[in-house]
Design a protein around this motif. Structure first.
Motif, PDB file in Angstrom:
ATOM      1  N   HIS A 133       7.788   0.321   1.234  1.00 45.09           N
ATOM      2  CA  HIS A 133       7.078  -0.561   0.262  1.00 45.09           C
ATOM      3  C   HIS A 133       6.544  -1.864   0.863  1.00 45.09           C
ATOM      4  O   HIS A 133       5.321  -2.461   0.727  1.00 45.09           O
ATOM      5  CB  HIS A 133       8.128  -0.976  -0.879  1.00 45.09           C
ATOM      6  CG  HIS A 133       8.314   0.202  -1.956  1.00 45.09           C
ATOM      7  ND1 HIS A 133       7.345   0.389  -2.674  1.00 45.09           N
ATOM      8  CD2 HIS A 133       9.345   0.844  -2.179  1.00 45.09           C
ATOM      9  CE1 HIS A 133       7.705   1.691  -3.544  1.00 45.09           C
ATOM     10  NE2 HIS A 133       9.081   1.717  -3.176  1.00 45.09           N
ATOM     11  N   LYS A 134       7.332  -2.165   1.792  1.00 49.81           N
ATOM     12  CA  LYS A 134       7.085  -3.206   2.780  1.00 49.81           C
ATOM     13  C   LYS A 134       5.669  -3.174   3.335  1.00 49.81           C
ATOM     14  O   LYS A 134       4.922  -4.036   3.636  1.00 49.81           O
ATOM     15  CB  LYS A 134       8.151  -3.808   3.589  1.00 49.81           C
ATOM     16  CG  LYS A 134       9.348  -4.344   2.971  1.00 49.81           C
ATOM     17  CD  LYS A 134      10.498  -4.609   3.818  1.00 49.81           C
ATOM     18  CE  LYS A 134      10.419  -5.851   4.544  1.00 49.81           C
ATOM     19  NZ  LYS A 134      11.556  -6.314   5.315  1.00 49.81           N
ATOM     20  N   LEU A 135       5.502  -1.974   3.927  1.00 54.00           N
ATOM     21  CA  LEU A 135       4.266  -1.599   4.865  1.00 54.00           C
ATOM     22  C   LEU A 135       3.167  -1.667   3.816  1.00 54.00           C
ATOM     23  O   LEU A 135       2.173  -1.978   4.204  1.00 54.00           O
ATOM     24  CB  LEU A 135       4.350  -0.468   5.502  1.00 54.00           C
ATOM     25  CG  LEU A 135       5.333  -0.203   6.536  1.00 54.00           C
ATOM     26  CD1 LEU A 135       5.659   1.229   6.968  1.00 54.00           C
ATOM     27  CD2 LEU A 135       4.918  -1.053   7.719  1.00 54.00           C
ATOM     28  N   ARG A 136       3.156  -1.216   2.784  1.00 56.62           N
ATOM     29  CA  ARG A 136       2.298  -1.138   1.825  1.00 56.62           C
ATOM     30  C   ARG A 136       1.588  -2.385   1.398  1.00 56.62           C
ATOM     31  O   ARG A 136       0.559  -2.664   0.694  1.00 56.62           O
ATOM     32  CB  ARG A 136       2.687  -0.359   0.315  1.00 56.62           C
ATOM     33  CG  ARG A 136       2.474   1.169   0.747  1.00 56.62           C
ATOM     34  CD  ARG A 136       2.644   2.101  -0.457  1.00 56.62           C
ATOM     35  NE  ARG A 136       2.254   3.407  -0.249  1.00 56.62           N
ATOM     36  CZ  ARG A 136       3.103   4.256  -0.784  1.00 56.62           C
ATOM     37  NH1 ARG A 136       3.964   4.116  -1.697  1.00 56.62           N
ATOM     38  NH2 ARG A 136       2.807   5.432  -0.503  1.00 56.62           N
ATOM     39  N   ARG A 137       2.456  -3.527   1.493  1.00 57.63           N
ATOM     40  CA  ARG A 137       2.068  -4.849   1.076  1.00 57.63           C
ATOM     41  C   ARG A 137       1.021  -5.469   2.283  1.00 57.63           C
ATOM     42  O   ARG A 137       0.765  -6.715   2.046  1.00 57.63           O
ATOM     43  CB  ARG A 137       3.551  -5.668   0.719  1.00 57.63           C
ATOM     44  CG  ARG A 137       3.875  -5.178  -0.585  1.00 57.63           C
ATOM     45  CD  ARG A 137       5.037  -6.477  -1.044  1.00 57.63           C
ATOM     46  NE  ARG A 137       5.920  -6.644  -0.321  1.00 57.63           N
ATOM     47  CZ  ARG A 137       6.997  -6.391  -0.328  1.00 57.63           C
ATOM     48  NH1 ARG A 137       7.539  -5.764  -1.321  1.00 57.63           N
ATOM     49  NH2 ARG A 137       7.928  -6.755   0.822  1.00 57.63           N
ATOM     50  N   LEU A 138       1.130  -4.937   3.455  1.00 62.34           N
ATOM     51  CA  LEU A 138       0.578  -5.506   4.454  1.00 62.34           C
ATOM     52  C   LEU A 138      -0.987  -5.437   4.463  1.00 62.34           C
ATOM     53  O   LEU A 138      -1.159  -4.566   3.864  1.00 62.34           O
ATOM     54  CB  LEU A 138       0.692  -4.704   5.951  1.00 62.34           C
ATOM     55  CG  LEU A 138       2.240  -4.972   6.605  1.00 62.34           C
ATOM     56  CD1 LEU A 138       2.079  -4.092   7.814  1.00 62.34           C
ATOM     57  CD2 LEU A 138       2.384  -6.567   6.806  1.00 62.34           C
ATOM     58  N   VAL A 139      -1.743  -6.720   4.671  1.00 60.28           N
ATOM     59  CA  VAL A 139      -3.186  -6.527   4.308  1.00 60.28           C
ATOM     60  C   VAL A 139      -3.807  -5.556   5.016  1.00 60.28           C
ATOM     61  O   VAL A 139      -4.916  -4.944   4.809  1.00 60.28           O
ATOM     62  CB  VAL A 139      -3.667  -7.933   4.997  1.00 60.28           C
ATOM     63  CG1 VAL A 139      -5.204  -8.018   4.663  1.00 60.28           C
ATOM     64  CG2 VAL A 139      -2.916  -9.141   3.909  1.00 60.28           C
ATOM     65  N   ASP A 140      -3.394  -5.207   6.314  1.00 57.91           N
ATOM     66  CA  ASP A 140      -4.138  -4.242   7.152  1.00 57.91           C
ATOM     67  C   ASP A 140      -4.044  -2.855   6.766  1.00 57.91           C
ATOM     68  O   ASP A 140      -4.935  -1.935   7.122  1.00 57.91           O
ATOM     69  CB  ASP A 140      -4.139  -4.347   8.481  1.00 57.91           C
ATOM     70  CG  ASP A 140      -4.067  -5.864   9.244  1.00 57.91           C
ATOM     71  OD1 ASP A 140      -5.115  -6.454   8.696  1.00 57.91           O
ATOM     72  OD2 ASP A 140      -3.263  -6.335   9.840  1.00 57.91           O
ATOM     73  N   VAL A 141      -3.089  -2.558   6.006  1.00 55.27           N
ATOM     74  CA  VAL A 141      -2.672  -1.207   5.649  1.00 55.27           C
ATOM     75  C   VAL A 141      -3.538  -0.457   4.539  1.00 55.27           C
ATOM     76  O   VAL A 141      -3.747  -1.190   3.411  1.00 55.27           O
ATOM     77  CB  VAL A 141      -1.236  -1.100   5.203  1.00 55.27           C
ATOM     78  CG1 VAL A 141      -0.849   0.313   4.617  1.00 55.27           C
ATOM     79  CG2 VAL A 141      -0.136  -1.421   6.324  1.00 55.27           C
ATOM     80  N   ILE A 142      -3.928   0.656   4.954  1.00 58.21           N
ATOM     81  CA  ILE A 142      -4.920   1.451   4.237  1.00 58.21           C
ATOM     82  C   ILE A 142      -3.867   2.383   3.207  1.00 58.21           C
ATOM     83  O   ILE A 142      -4.186   2.663   2.087  1.00 58.21           O
ATOM     84  CB  ILE A 142      -5.951   2.135   4.864  1.00 58.21           C
ATOM     85  CG1 ILE A 142      -6.952   1.094   5.414  1.00 58.21           C
ATOM     86  CG2 ILE A 142      -6.718   3.154   3.812  1.00 58.21           C
ATOM     87  CD1 ILE A 142      -7.730   1.863   6.661  1.00 58.21           C
TER      88      ILE A 142
END
Length: 97
Positions: A58-67
């Motif tokens: 969930h935290k990774l999905r909130r990163l701007v760069d993550v597709i």
């Protein structure tokens, strides 16, 4: 220790790897690989403890760069976990090598 492999597809940019590391700072990360491709995409493969997998995802999905973030349960004693340190306890009476 049970763990999950998270494959993260992202757009590389200035500070992308640092943001990725900072996001995972409070989680039990067993392994992290980061590769870039000429097509302006990057891929990170993160092995985290099973107990941290959902929150880290969930935290990774909130990163701007993550597709995209794709979780895959890592099976013990497979090539996927060859680089992950293991603690083995010898059977009773077996010699320690």
């Amino acid at each position: 220790m049970e763990h999950t492999r998270l494959t993260v597809t992202l757009r590389p940019g200035h500070g992308t790897l640092a943001r990725l590391a900072a996001t995972l700072n409070n989680h039990h990360v067993l392994d992290l690989t980061y590769t870039t491709a000429p097509a302006d995409t990057a891929r990170a493969v993160v092995c985290v403890a099973q107990s941290d997998a959902l929150r880290a995802q969930h935290k990774l999905r909130r990163l701007v760069d993550v597709i995209e973030v794709t979780p895959t349960p890592a099976l013990p004693d497979t090539a996927e976990t060859a680089g992950v340190p293991h603690t083995r306890h010898p059977a009773a009476g077996a010699p320690c090598l």
